[in-house]
Scaffold this active site. Structure first.
Site: not given
Ligand SMILES: N[C@@H](CCC(=O)N[C@@H](CSCO)C(=O)NCC(=O)O)C(=O)O
Ligand SMILES: [Zn+2]
Length: 340
Positions: A40, A42, A45
């Protein structure tokens, strides 16, 4: 990710996740296999220092147990969907349950690389790839990243994999009632509602309806509940035929009349008209107000006709049959009236 993974062991059945602290590490037990392991990109994480991607998977929340040093854990962002519990000392995210109503409710996000043991399933795809740009990655190099991921057999997506996206969309569609057969005999046992309102067409299967009616659940049928769109389309048609917006001829006159009533009341009582009611009272009725009022009236009338059928015909016991009775009778009466 660059150095590869140890082989997946088909008999892997969980293990203990350990944070990065040299002393008193947080330990979290996962009793069972993990699913949907993926890379991931993002920003939310946890990633090891210098990494662009995290490796993250899910496990059922009821299979997760904090074994040691849970007092070192804190939720990173209480407003987030994933309640990521991070070690306050080393920063590693140890488990992230999804508690709110969501397709992932009941699952916890974990980072399998923190397992003491080996054998966990390798990542199957790469998610939120473009998101690495949000952490400062050079956008002109993103294609190289995508190629590299693909050469590691990780298909690159900018959200989740198509399978997971379909799963999320199906959940959302079912929840909104926008799908046929969302309620079937498979799930009627779990329905605690006393009233089911069919917001879209055919959400309750024939068998499920029988079971729910036997349990005393009231079902308001689709042909009544979601008729609003058809009703206001009819208003639109009438408006087009007359070439004039609803209320155009009376609005200003009504505003003047309401202003007169207000000042008459004020001079008769010697008191000011209540400020919080003044604007709404003076308003002559915009087109949208009239459309809403007409819609309200038609819906109330339709409900009343079904309710009358139910009370006058004891052999009819549900709203759907009553609705068909009303509709077919009106067609029959219209045919008779024109002599067919
Ligand atoms: N572009 C954003 C995306 C963040 C995002 O939506 N993350 C997802 C994936 S985490 C695991 O696959 C998500 O579901 N987030 C929910 C949360 O964080 O609670 C960025 O990069 O910040
Ligand atoms: Zn993520």
């Amino acid at each position: 990710m660059d150095s590869g993974y140890r082989a997946t062991d088909a008999s892997f059945s969980g293990g203990t996740l350990v944070c990065n602290c040299a002393s008193n590490p947080v330990k979290v037990k996962v009793s069972g296999d993990i699913a949907h392991n993926h890379a991931c990109g993002c920003t939310k994480c946890w990633k090891p220092a210098g990494a662009n991607f995290s490796v993250v998977a899910v496990a059922p929340t009821d299979k997760i147990e904090v074994l040691e040093n849970g007092n070192k854990l804190a939720v990173v962002d209480p407003a987030a969907l994933i309640q990521r519990h991070a070690c306050k000392e080393c920063g590693v995210h140890m488990h992230g349950p999804v508690e709110r109503e969501h397709p992932f409710q009941g699952l916890s996000f974990i980072h399998p690389e923190r397992f003491e043991g080996k054998g966990w399933a390798q990542p199957g795809f790469a998610a939120f790839v473009s998101s690495i740009i949000e952490s400062g990655f050079d956008p002109s190099k993103i294609d190289e990243v995508r190629s590299k991921l693909r050469s590691s057999e990780l298909e690159a997506y900018d959200c989740l994999s198509p399978g997971l996206m379909d799963y999320i969309a199906t959940w959302t569609a079912k929840k909104s009632g926008a799908m046929e057969n969302a309620i079937t005999i498979e799930n009627t046992g779990r329905i605690r509602a006393k009233l089911v309102a069919e917001a879209a067409n055919g959400p309750v299967s024939f068998q499920a309806e029988k079971e729910l009616l036997e349990k005393g659940v009231i079902i308001l049928p689709d042909l009544f509940v979601n008729a609003g769109g058809v009703i206001v389309s009819y208003f639109e048609w009438v408006k087009n035929l007359t070439h004039i917006p609803f209320g155009l001829m009376e609005r200003r006159r009504r505003e003047r009349r309401n202003a007169q009533i207000t000042s008459a009341m004020e001079s008769m009582t010697g008191k000011d008209f209540p400020e919080h009611m003044r604007d709404e009272f003076l308003e002559g009725g915009s087109e949208i107000d009239l459309v809403r009022s007409g819609l309200d009236d038609v819906m109330r009338g339709a409900y009343h006709r079904m309710a009358t059928v139910l009370s006058e015909h004891p052999e009819i016991r549900d709203f759907r049959t009553a609705a068909y009775y009303v509709a077919l009778k009106e067609i029959g009466d219209a045919y008779k009236a024109i002599g067919i």
